[in-house]
Design a protein around this motif. Structure first.
Motif, mmCIF file in Angstrom:
data_model
loop_
_atom_site.group_PDB
_atom_site.id
_atom_site.type_symbol
_atom_site.label_atom_id
_atom_site.label_comp_id
_atom_site.label_asym_id
_atom_site.label_seq_id
_atom_site.Cartn_x
_atom_site.Cartn_y
_atom_site.Cartn_z
ATOM 1 N N TYR A 49 21.242 -23.590 -18.193
ATOM 2 C CA TYR A 49 22.586 -23.552 -18.780
ATOM 3 C C TYR A 49 23.038 -22.107 -18.923
ATOM 4 O O TYR A 49 22.948 -21.505 -19.976
ATOM 5 N N ARG A 59 27.159 -26.357 -24.429
ATOM 6 C CA ARG A 59 26.238 -27.184 -23.621
ATOM 7 C C ARG A 59 24.799 -26.686 -23.768
ATOM 8 O O ARG A 59 23.867 -27.476 -23.890
ATOM 9 N N TYR A 60 24.617 -25.356 -23.737
ATOM 10 C CA TYR A 60 23.280 -24.785 -23.890
ATOM 11 C C TYR A 60 22.688 -25.155 -25.253
ATOM 12 O O TYR A 60 21.552 -25.612 -25.338
ATOM 13 N N GLU A 62 23.381 -27.582 -27.282
ATOM 14 C CA GLU A 62 23.071 -29.013 -27.348
ATOM 15 C C GLU A 62 21.788 -29.312 -26.573
ATOM 16 O O GLU A 62 20.896 -30.012 -27.054
#
Length: 119
Positions: A49, A59-60, A62
Motif C-alpha cells: 500500500y 487504505r494502508y 486499514e
C-alpha cells in the motif's frame, strides 16, 4: 553514563512512541527492533500500500490493522503459555530449594500434583 542512559537502555538505543508507561520496543541505531514479527507485517503491508494521499494512507492503515490483529492475538497466546510455564518453573525451583534446605515443600499454586510440572 557509561552503560545506560536515563531510561536504563544501552547506549545507542532509543525508546519509540510517546507513551512513557508503555513497554515499547527499543530501536538501535541500525534500525533493528525487539519486535521482528510486527515489523515484518508492517513492512510487507507498506510495500503493498504505497502512496501519500489521504485515501492511500487510509487504505494502508486499514490493511495494517487487519494484519496486526491476528498477530497480536497469537502473541498474547504465546505470552500466556510462557507465563504459565515460568510460574511452573518458579514453583519447581522453590520446591527444590526447600527440599535441599530440609524445609517442607510448598504446594503448587494451581493445586495440581507435581506431575503437572514435568514435561
Amino acid at each position: 553514563m557509561t552503560t545506560s542512559d536515563k531510561g536504563g537502555r544501552a547506549p545507542g538505543r532509543r525508546r519509540t512512541g510517546g507513551l512513557s508507561d508503555s513497554p515499547l520496543p527499543d530501536i538501535d541505531e541500525s534500525g533493528a527492533t525487539d519486535t521482528p514479527r510486527v515489523e515484518a507485517v508492517i513492512s510487507a503491508t507498506m510495500r503493498r500500500y504505497r502512496g501519500v494521499t489521504p485515501a492511500a494512507l487510509a487504505r494502508y492503515f486499514e490493511a495494517v490493522h487487519q494484519e496486526l490483529g491476528p498477530l497480536a492475538r497469537e502473541l498474547e497466546r504465546e505470552v500466556s503459555v510462557l507465563t504459565a510455564r515460568v510460574r511452573q518453573l518458579e514453583e519447581e525451583n522453590a520446591r527444590l530449594r526447600a527440599s535441599s534446605a530440609g524445609v517442607a515443600e510448598p504446594r503448587p499454586a494451581n493445586g495440581g500434583d507435581d506431575a503437572s510440572l514435568r514435561r
